[in-house]
Motif scaffolding. Structure first.
Motif, mmCIF file in Angstrom:
data_model
loop_
_atom_site.group_PDB
_atom_site.id
_atom_site.type_symbol
_atom_site.label_atom_id
_atom_site.label_comp_id
_atom_site.label_asym_id
_atom_site.label_seq_id
_atom_site.Cartn_x
_atom_site.Cartn_y
_atom_site.Cartn_z
ATOM 1 N N GLY B 79 0.830 -1.307 0.062
ATOM 2 C CA GLY B 79 0.082 0.176 -0.074
ATOM 3 C C GLY B 79 0.765 1.403 -0.193
ATOM 4 N N ARG B 80 0.448 2.175 -0.441
ATOM 5 C CA ARG B 80 0.963 3.695 -0.381
ATOM 6 C C ARG B 80 1.567 3.927 1.128
ATOM 7 N NH1 ARG B 80 2.743 6.036 -4.139
ATOM 8 N NH2 ARG B 80 1.940 5.406 -6.322
ATOM 9 N N ASP B 81 1.046 3.517 2.164
ATOM 10 C CA ASP B 81 1.402 3.836 3.469
ATOM 11 C C ASP B 81 2.591 2.775 3.780
ATOM 12 O OD1 ASP B 81 -0.123 1.628 3.599
ATOM 13 O OD2 ASP B 81 -1.312 2.418 5.328
ATOM 14 N N GLY B 82 2.899 2.004 3.101
ATOM 15 C CA GLY B 82 4.067 1.101 3.428
ATOM 16 C C GLY B 82 3.545 -0.412 3.940
ATOM 17 N N VAL B 83 2.224 -0.403 4.134
ATOM 18 C CA VAL B 83 1.860 -1.536 4.553
ATOM 19 C C VAL B 83 1.111 -2.365 3.611
ATOM 20 C CG1 VAL B 83 -0.003 -2.486 6.268
ATOM 21 C CG2 VAL B 83 1.117 -0.272 6.750
ATOM 22 N N VAL B 84 1.512 -3.649 3.759
ATOM 23 C CA VAL B 84 1.076 -4.675 2.617
ATOM 24 C C VAL B 84 -0.277 -4.765 2.749
ATOM 25 C CG1 VAL B 84 1.332 -7.077 2.014
ATOM 26 C CG2 VAL B 84 3.197 -5.995 3.169
ATOM 27 N N GLU B 85 -0.817 -4.688 1.368
ATOM 28 C CA GLU B 85 -2.359 -4.682 1.083
ATOM 29 C C GLU B 85 -2.693 -6.082 0.575
ATOM 30 O OE1 GLU B 85 -2.990 -1.481 -1.585
ATOM 31 O OE2 GLU B 85 -3.307 -0.126 0.228
ATOM 32 N N ASP B 86 -1.873 -6.628 -0.500
ATOM 33 C CA ASP B 86 -2.275 -7.994 -1.024
ATOM 34 C C ASP B 86 -1.274 -8.976 -0.666
ATOM 35 O OD1 ASP B 86 -2.716 -9.924 -2.729
ATOM 36 O OD2 ASP B 86 -2.368 -8.792 -4.743
ATOM 37 N N TRP B 87 -1.820 -9.613 0.292
ATOM 38 C CA TRP B 87 -0.721 -10.475 1.164
ATOM 39 C C TRP B 87 -0.344 -11.816 0.103
ATOM 40 C CZ3 TRP B 87 1.947 -9.447 4.941
ATOM 41 C CH2 TRP B 87 1.694 -8.681 5.993
ATOM 42 N N ASP B 88 -1.395 -12.195 -0.829
ATOM 43 C CA ASP B 88 -1.023 -13.115 -1.538
ATOM 44 C C ASP B 88 0.144 -12.959 -2.635
ATOM 45 O OD1 ASP B 88 -2.801 -14.765 -0.686
ATOM 46 O OD2 ASP B 88 -4.357 -14.449 -2.025
ATOM 47 N N MET B 89 0.215 -11.792 -2.997
ATOM 48 C CA MET B 89 0.894 -11.541 -4.214
ATOM 49 C C MET B 89 2.329 -10.956 -3.349
ATOM 50 S SD MET B 89 -0.099 -11.791 -6.905
ATOM 51 C CE MET B 89 1.454 -11.718 -7.471
ATOM 52 N N ALA B 90 2.025 -10.412 -2.112
ATOM 53 C CA ALA B 90 3.432 -9.981 -1.529
ATOM 54 C C ALA B 90 4.408 -11.227 -1.027
ATOM 55 C CB ALA B 90 3.102 -9.253 -0.196
ATOM 56 N N GLU B 91 3.425 -12.175 -0.750
ATOM 57 C CA GLU B 91 4.278 -13.608 -0.423
ATOM 58 C C GLU B 91 4.890 -14.175 -1.634
ATOM 59 O OE1 GLU B 91 1.704 -16.907 0.766
ATOM 60 O OE2 GLU B 91 3.145 -17.950 0.151
ATOM 61 N N LYS B 92 4.313 -14.077 -2.721
ATOM 62 C CA LYS B 92 4.926 -14.569 -3.748
ATOM 63 C C LYS B 92 6.074 -13.905 -4.178
ATOM 64 C CE LYS B 92 0.796 -16.904 -5.659
ATOM 65 N NZ LYS B 92 -0.457 -16.567 -6.289
ATOM 66 N N LEU B 93 5.818 -12.626 -4.334
ATOM 67 C CA LEU B 93 6.925 -11.763 -4.838
ATOM 68 C C LEU B 93 8.264 -11.705 -3.631
ATOM 69 C CD1 LEU B 93 6.889 -8.932 -6.727
ATOM 70 C CD2 LEU B 93 7.691 -8.050 -4.353
ATOM 71 N N TRP B 94 7.922 -11.795 -2.402
ATOM 72 C CA TRP B 94 9.052 -11.814 -1.295
ATOM 73 C C TRP B 94 9.579 -13.119 -1.806
ATOM 74 C CZ3 TRP B 94 5.928 -10.111 3.320
ATOM 75 C CH2 TRP B 94 5.650 -8.509 3.296
ATOM 76 N N SER B 97 11.918 -13.135 -4.483
ATOM 77 C CA SER B 97 13.342 -12.217 -4.045
ATOM 78 C C SER B 97 14.273 -12.884 -3.728
ATOM 79 C CB SER B 97 12.857 -11.059 -3.189
ATOM 80 O OG SER B 97 12.488 -11.375 -1.861
ATOM 81 N N PHE B 98 13.813 -14.204 -2.782
ATOM 82 C CA PHE B 98 15.212 -14.845 -2.231
ATOM 83 C C PHE B 98 15.050 -16.086 -3.137
ATOM 84 C CE2 PHE B 98 11.721 -15.240 0.958
ATOM 85 C CZ PHE B 98 11.377 -16.262 0.944
ATOM 86 N N THR B 99 14.295 -16.641 -3.583
ATOM 87 C CA THR B 99 14.517 -17.872 -4.261
ATOM 88 C C THR B 99 15.176 -17.833 -5.441
ATOM 89 O OG1 THR B 99 12.319 -17.804 -5.042
ATOM 90 C CG2 THR B 99 12.642 -19.360 -3.440
ATOM 91 N N SER B 100 14.882 -16.676 -6.334
ATOM 92 C CA SER B 100 15.581 -16.457 -7.428
ATOM 93 C C SER B 100 17.022 -16.202 -7.488
ATOM 94 C CB SER B 100 15.200 -15.093 -8.036
ATOM 95 O OG SER B 100 15.470 -13.963 -7.599
ATOM 96 N N ARG B 101 17.765 -15.603 -6.348
ATOM 97 C CA ARG B 101 19.110 -15.373 -6.351
ATOM 98 C C ARG B 101 20.061 -15.937 -5.180
ATOM 99 N NH1 ARG B 101 20.126 -10.531 -9.019
ATOM 100 N NH2 ARG B 101 19.066 -10.876 -11.141
ATOM 101 N N LEU B 102 19.053 -16.353 -4.136
ATOM 102 C CA LEU B 102 19.773 -16.748 -2.804
ATOM 103 C C LEU B 102 19.744 -18.258 -2.517
ATOM 104 C CD1 LEU B 102 18.639 -13.950 -0.700
ATOM 105 C CD2 LEU B 102 20.715 -14.028 -2.052
ATOM 106 N N THR B 103 18.472 -18.805 -2.476
ATOM 107 C CA THR B 103 18.424 -20.141 -1.913
ATOM 108 C C THR B 103 18.004 -21.159 -3.176
ATOM 109 O OG1 THR B 103 15.928 -19.787 -1.791
ATOM 110 C CG2 THR B 103 17.309 -19.406 0.232
#
Lengths: 586, 472
Positions: B79-94, B97-103
């Protein structure tokens, strides 16, 4: 020429003998990290310091993952920590906790060995025991604070380790947490109160101090505990609040105020610097004025102890000087400086009226404000510029010389020189005269005035000695002449008695009485000095002229003899007793 | 110091447990291993969504910007205030972010991938622990950052995702203000974070956020973009329209101020990407504009105020040489005083360039940075304020605007002439952009920190509410 031929010629053993030198060189191994050229330069002896110390030893090997349990935790979280591989590689790299079967012992042994290195940093503050309900009801009840809220506060304090800033920030007590189910009571619930940090602190300190006192009564507390107790009991929230208000005011100053303050601070710094300078200057002056140096700020003399100490030191100074100041004005001069502090109200001494180190001056200065001090400061600065009055000149020892001898000279030297007359006898005489006057030959305190007086004294002593010399000479001449006269009279009598035939013997007689005179002359010469009047011709001349004048005035008839034994006669009389001179002096 | 000799543990204090640090932001999401100095994985928080052969497909990472697929729409889980709005997408995106390069990618189901097929005559192995191993973070503790005003619900949701979906053995949730102050090497600081969607001022004391002092307002990088758009609309020779690169097939150079001469690509309506895609790419151009042109008036007085020697500051700004910028379609122009005006409203609400179409309402004076700092300081104890002012940490990519820290320093000096104001802003861009990640990297690799992790066991015992108790 081959080597073998040379050997042959020199009768050396044939080849096959090992050449130890060369072999050694081969044995010496070139250490790694040194280039061959550099090693060749080193020669046979290895350098005392190993050169190849800091060599890169390759990448450190990290054990992939060893499992160490952080002992600081209450639960059994096991994380895989990266660790450096130990040097010996026989320890299995990975300990698998899941397949612990056979390595269990080993693993346990390891974890027991290895305390988690960071566990020691996991510390928690120790708090005193929490109150029981009974204790709370008896000692800790408060109008303002409910039991629940106090509990909440204590929890928070423990949670945040007494970080009051954070505690005050997170403080969010919901009073109706328990009674929320009942609709009726929720109406009666007090409105949520905003607690300031001071209120929280006051409450906590009260509770903590009370608990401390319950645990040990104040009489049995250790010193640290008692201090803590005292400090907690003395916490004043009102004062703290006031302090914070002031701090906020100070923080929210405008730029102008800040600028003004910096200017004022600068001014203050300047003033204090000036004052310091003034004090040091004055101290220097006093040290030059030969005053016992005292601390220039008067705070030392505010209490009776300081005053008595001052008196003691002054008396001491007095006593030491009294011995020197029995007689004469030069004896009084140095002591007056030391005595002034004991008679501070003496108006005659201009010095002590402005002196800050006298008790009187000290108290007046202490009562004056800083501004007054600053004003005095400025005055002093002006004083330094304006010309000094004669009194002040005397006070500060300012002198004006027409002509100064180049180089440095000491007054004491000058005084010393005065006591040294040109002849040894004269010097002795001076010394004896001074001894009689009980004036020390070497001045204890050769101040300007003392030296001046001393000079005068020496001068008059010299004059008197001269006068005595002349007087003695004249006396002896009178005696000689009287003796001659007697002789003449006697002869005249005889002449009258014998008339003519006695005229012949008159010439014989005339010669006879003279011989007694040379004898004393010789004695006088011997007694007076080895070196006759040649060395001090001026004095002799002066003496001579004065004596001649005297003689001429008093007894013109002795003129012919004077020419013969001028010097002699003086010396004849010089060995006369000191009594005459003493008499004269008195 | 010799590199081959390890530092003694006491002085170094590091103890690596291969923790992963995840710092989600509005514009980018940063992830990397703790102990490193920059995040290995930097992905945009924007994701693309399109349907292909009836199936919904998602695009993560920088691929979002690349291909204008038909009906590709761009979303942002934050969300614009820095709090997650879409938890499903946030989970996927996060997770991306770590599976693509790290784990590495998630392994396929062990029951079906054939690797666990029983060999003849062998007993079936224990399959209990296998389940956790399948999860992407089974090996690594996870440290996540959050904004200081994150509500309890969002925090609990975060730990649930981390523990249940990703299977991390240990988890911690840290405030990004605290992390930024750690990155600057301070336990107490006033963190001024100029992000993409938000600017926030966070007082930090002893590694803890002072909640009453936390202030935030939406005047972040996106707001500056909206100001630039408003400026372009009112541009004098002609209004400037931003045409993103994907719509340009060719262009020819034109003189400054002359209309662009470019050939445009056209997409038939059924093949055209969504409008959100275009605005995302326009935003990229605007970012470039901000990096190259935009400048903050250095102060000491406001841009609209008269300068120290009587000359108005605007005149002074006009007399400085302008900066040229070429747009993707070839249009180019030299920007003079305007380049100061677009950011002036961060400090002076009256200087806003008004634009009725903008999604941002005109800022109130209380939303400007000096006012935020003032409000933040008023929210904390008075004894703390001078110390905070001496430790102002500036972070966030938008704080890289040219001259920003100078102006902030001037404003603070005027606001608080008494105490010493000292701004600590790293000159290194990556340190400024990733400072909260770097702070997390430092924190998670400290030996003393490992007592703070919330372990899986604790989570199982106490439930998600433990995050409120432990991550204070």
């Amino acid at each position: 020429m081959a080597a073998a031929d040379v050997r042959d010629m020199l009768d050396l053993p044939a080849e096959g003998q090992p050449r130890p030198h060369k072999k050694q060189k081969v044995v010496e191994k070139r250490p790694e990290g040194i280039t061959r050229e550099l090693f060749a330069l080193l020669g046979e002896r290895a350098p005392p310091i190993a050169i190849n110390e800091n060599r890169y030893k390759g990448r450190p090997k990290w054990q992939t993952k060893a499992r160490v349990r952080p002992c600081a935790r209450s639960d059994d979280l096991v994380l895989r920590h990266w660790q450096r591989e130990p040097e010996s590689t026989n320890i299995p790299a990975i300990e698998d906790t899941r397949a612990e079967g056979e390595t269990k012992e080993q693993g346990e042994h390891k974890t027991a060995d290895r305390e988690y290195p960071f566990a020691k940093y996991n510390i928690k503050l120790k708090f005193s025991n929490r109150y029981t309900t009974d204790e709370y009801n008896r000692h800790l009840r408060s109008e303002d604070w409910s039991r629940e809220e106090t509990d909440y506060l204590m929890d928070l304090v423990e949670e945040y380790d007494l970080r009051w800033v954070v505690i005050a920030d997170r403080y969010d007590f919901q009073p109706q947490r328990v009674d929320n189910t009942e609709e009726t009571s929720s109406a009666l619930v007090p409105s949520k109160q905003f607690r300031t940090m001071e209120q929280m602190k006051a409450r906590y300190y009260f509770v903590a101090a009370s608990m401390l006192a319950l645990e040990h009564p104040p009489s049995e507390m250790s010193e640290a505990e008692f201090d803590l107790h005292e400090r907690m009991m003395k916490f004043d929230p009102e004062r703290e609040r006031h302090r914070k208000e002031l701090a906020a005011l100070q923080l929210n100053r405008t730029a102008d105020e800040v600028r003004e303050e910096t200017v004022l601070l600068e001014e203050l710094k300047r003033i204090t610097a000036n004052e310091q300078e003034f004090v040091t200057e004055r101290r220097e002056l006093y040290s030059r004025l030969d005053v016992p140096i005292s601390v220039s700020n008067a705070t030392n003399y505010h209490n009776s102890q300081g005053l008595s100490h001052l008196l003691q030191t002054l008396l001491q100074a007095d006593k030491s000087k009294k011995r020197r100041s029995i007689l004469g004005p030069d004896g009084i001069a140095p002591t007056s400086g030391g005595q002034t502090p004991t008679i501070p109200n003496a108006p005659g001494s201009a010095r002590d009226s402005s002196r800050a180190d006298t008790p009187n001056g000290g108290t007046t200065q202490s009562t004056t404000t800083k501004k007054a001090a600053a004003a005095a400061n400025r005055e002093a600065a002006q004083q330094a510029i304006r010309t000094l009055t004669p009194a002040e000149e005397a006070r500060y020892g300012v002198q004006h010389h027409d002509r100064l001898a180049p180089g440095v000279q000491f007054r004491s030297d000058r005084a010393q020189k005065l006591t040294q007359a040109k002849s040894h006898v004269q010097t002795q005489k001076l010394a004896s005269a001074l001894a009689e006057l009980e004036v020390p030959l070497r001045l204890f305190m050769p101040t300007e005035r003392v030296v001046k007086e001393f000079e005068k004294l020496i001068h008059s002593v010299n004059l008197l000695l001269d006068a005595r010399k002349v007087a003695e000479k004249v006396e002896s001449e009178i005696r000689v002449l009287e003796a001659a006269k007697e002789e003449r009279e006697r002869k005249a009598k005889e002449l009258r008695e014998k008339d003519k035939p006695e005229v012949k013997s008159e010439q014989q007689d005339n010669d006879v009485p003279i011989p007694p005179a040379p004898a004393p002359v010789a004695a006088g010469d011997a007694s007076q000095t080895g070196q006759p009047a040649k060395t001090n011709e001026g004095q002799a001349e002066l003496n001579g002229s004065s004596t001649t004048n005297n003689v001429a005035d008093s007894e013109p008839s002795t003129q012919e003899q004077e020419g013969v034994s001028h010097k002699r006669s003086a010396s004849v009389l010089s060995n006369g007793s000191d009594k005459s001179s003493k008499r004269q002096k008195k | 110091m010799n590199a081959s000799v390890p530092p003694s543990a006491a002085e170094y204090g590091g103890d690596e447990v291969s923790a992963i640090v995840l710092d989600p932001g509005f514009s980018t999401t940063r992830a990397g291993f703790a102990g490193e100095d920059t995040p290995k994985s930097l992905v945009p928080t924007y994701y693309g969504k399109y349907s292909f052969e009836g199936q919904e497909k998602l695009i993560f990472g920088d691929d979002v910007f690349v291909t204008p697929r038909p009906s590709l729409s761009v979303g942002n889980p934050m969300g614009r205030d820095g709090v997650v709005e879409d938890w499903d997408m946030a989970e996927k995106l996060w997770e991306y972010s770590f599976t693509s390069r790290l784990t590495g990618a998630k392994p396929s189901n062990p029951l079906h991938n054939g690797l666990n097929d029983l060999v003849e005559g062998e007993l079936p192995t224990e399959m209990e622990g296998v389940e956790t191993n399948e999860k992407p973070l089974a090996d690594s503790p996870l440290l996540m950052s959050e904004c200081s005003w994150n509500p309890t619900k969002a925090r609990e949701k975060t730990i649930e995702i981390a523990m249940e979906k990703w299977g991390t053995p240990a988890f911690y949730l840290a405030r990004n203000g605290v992390l930024a102050s750690f990155a600057a090497g301070k336990a107490s600081a006033l963190v001024v974070d100029i992000g993409a969607s938000n600017i926030s001022v966070t007082p930090v004391h002893d590694g803890m956020v002072l909640k009453r002092g936390v202030q935030h307002s939406p005047l972040g990088g996106d707001y500056i973009s909206s100001q630039i758009r408003a400026l372009f609309k009112t541009n004098t020779p002609q209004p400037i329209t931003i045409t993103p690169h994907y719509l340009i097939s060719s262009k020819t150079a034109v003189e400054a101020g002359q209309p662009p001469q470019a050939k445009y690509k056209t997409f038939p309506p059924e093949k055209a990407p969504d409008a959100s895609y275009r605005s995302l790419l326009e935003e990229r151009t605007l970012t470039e504009f901000k990096e190259c042109v935009v400048q903050v008036w250095p102060g000491p007085t406001k841009l609209s105020a008269p300068g120290p020697n009587g000359v108005p500051n605007e005149e002074m700004a006009r007399s400085t040489p302008g900066r040229p910028f070429e747009f993707p379609d070839g249009y180019n122009q030299v920007f003079g005083v305007d380049r100061y005006r677009v950011v002036e409203s961060l400090f002076d609400a009256k200087a806003t360039i008004l634009d009725p179409d903008s999604q941002f309402p005109a800022p109130t004076p209380a939303q400007t940075i000096p006012e935020l700092i003032k409000a933040a300081l008023n929210g904390v104890d008075v004894d703390l304020r001078p110390h905070l002012l001496a430790n102002v940490v500036v972070t966030g990519a938008s704080s890289l605007l040219y001259g920003f820290t100078d102006r902030l320093n001037q404003e603070l000096m005027q606001l608080y002439p008494g105490p010493r104001v000292r701004i600590s802003a790293p000159g290194n861009t990556s340190e400024r952009r990733f400072s909260s990640w770097i702070g997390g990297s430092i924190l998670a690799s400290l030996g003393t920190f490992h007592q703070m992790w919330i372990s899986k066991k604790e989570f199982d015992e106490h439930g998600p509410n433990i995050v409120e108790k432990r991550c204070k």
